[in-house]
Design an enzyme around this catalytic site. Structure first.
Site: not given
Ligand code: GLP
Length: 257
Positions: A134, A139, A63, A132
């Site tokens: 994702h 989402e 993404d 959430d």
């Molecule tokens: C972002 C990315 C996700 C990832 C998530 C987890 O939102 N788009 O692909 O899984 O972060 O983040 P963290 O590792 O900071 O909890």
């Protein structure tokens, strides 16, 4: 699905790095799907420290924020360069992220899908999970058949990710993301999740019902998934003992015990 629980985040990261490192050594022209977020920072440091040969590896990130240019310190392109690509010998031309500045969003989704197809698909997709539920930025409510497209982010995602911006108000409220359908086409999935704050959502994703309300639950549909957790993230799982038994008795995991 294999669920492997390590005693702490460092051990979970070490195992994920070993699995990915082994795939690159056995398949030097691997196509890797990559994720961002805080969890992955330690993993990328561990992978970079392995001095693997990335000359023939291609990468596709899940993404990118819409409206952030590659030079923007909060873009996922910048994150990937500074956490991984600048520390390994991968040709930058082999690294792909959606273009957050693309004027035509539909065309950008289609371009990204075509680029993935052109290299023969993703061999190993790395995933984290958002609070959430994702995966990528799919989402809640995202279709399990979705493809790369733009997506509005939830309030929860804003709360989770905006502290990473100098001014939280600068966080875009939309992003391009591979779809769940895109992710499920990868030949193998490695999900890495650590920390207490993920215990509830990962239990829902792994052991709960399949639901568009928890995009991460879609991995239950995939035939080749390894989920690597630390004890904290695994705290709410029902089948913890069984996962441990699998790890102890299955020959595949012997080298990692
Ligand atoms: C972002 C990315 C996700 C990832 C998530 C987890 O939102 N788009 O692909 O899984 O972060 O983040 P963290 O590792 O900071 O909890």
């Amino acid at each position: 699905m294999e669920v492997i629980i390590r005693k702490n985040a460092a051990e979970a990261v070490k195992l994920a790095a070993e699995l990915i490192g082994k795939e690159i050594q056995t398949h030097p022209a691997l196509t890797l799907g990559l994720a961002t977020g805080r969890t992955m920072e330690a993993l990328y440091a561990a992978i970079a420290a392995k001095n693997l040969d990335f000359t023939h590896v291609h990468t596709f990130n899940l993404d990118e924020y819409i409206g952030l240019a590659p030079e923007n310190e909060n873009s996922y392109r910048y994150y990937m360069n500074s956490n991984l690509f600048d520390h390994i010998n991968i040709p930058k031309a082999n690294t792909n992220l959606p273009n957050g500045m693309a004027a035509d969003e539909k065309a950008e989704g289609a371009r990204y899908e075509a680029a993935i197809r052109a290299v023969g698909g993703i061999d190993l997709q790395l995933l984290g999970i958002g609070r959430d539920g994702h995966i990528g930025f799919n989402e809640p409510g995202s279709s399990f058949g979705s493809r790369t497209r733009s997506k509005a982010l939830t309030r929860e995602t804003y709360e989770q990710n905006s502290p990473l911006f100098d001014d939280p108000k600068d966080m875009p409220m939309r992003a391009f993301t591979m779809g769940i359908g895109t992710i499920l086409e990868a030949k193998r999935i490695v999900m890495l999740v650590t920390g207490t704050e993920k215990a509830d959502i990962i239990a829902k994703a792994i052991e709960g019902p399949l639901s568009a309300m928890v995009s991460g639950s879609a991995i239950q549909l995939h035939p080749n998934v390894v989920v690597i957790l630390d004890e904290e993230a695994a705290a709410k799982l029902t089948l913890k003992d069984y996962y441990q038994r699998v790890f102890e008795v299955e020959p595949e995991w012997k080298p990692y015990r």
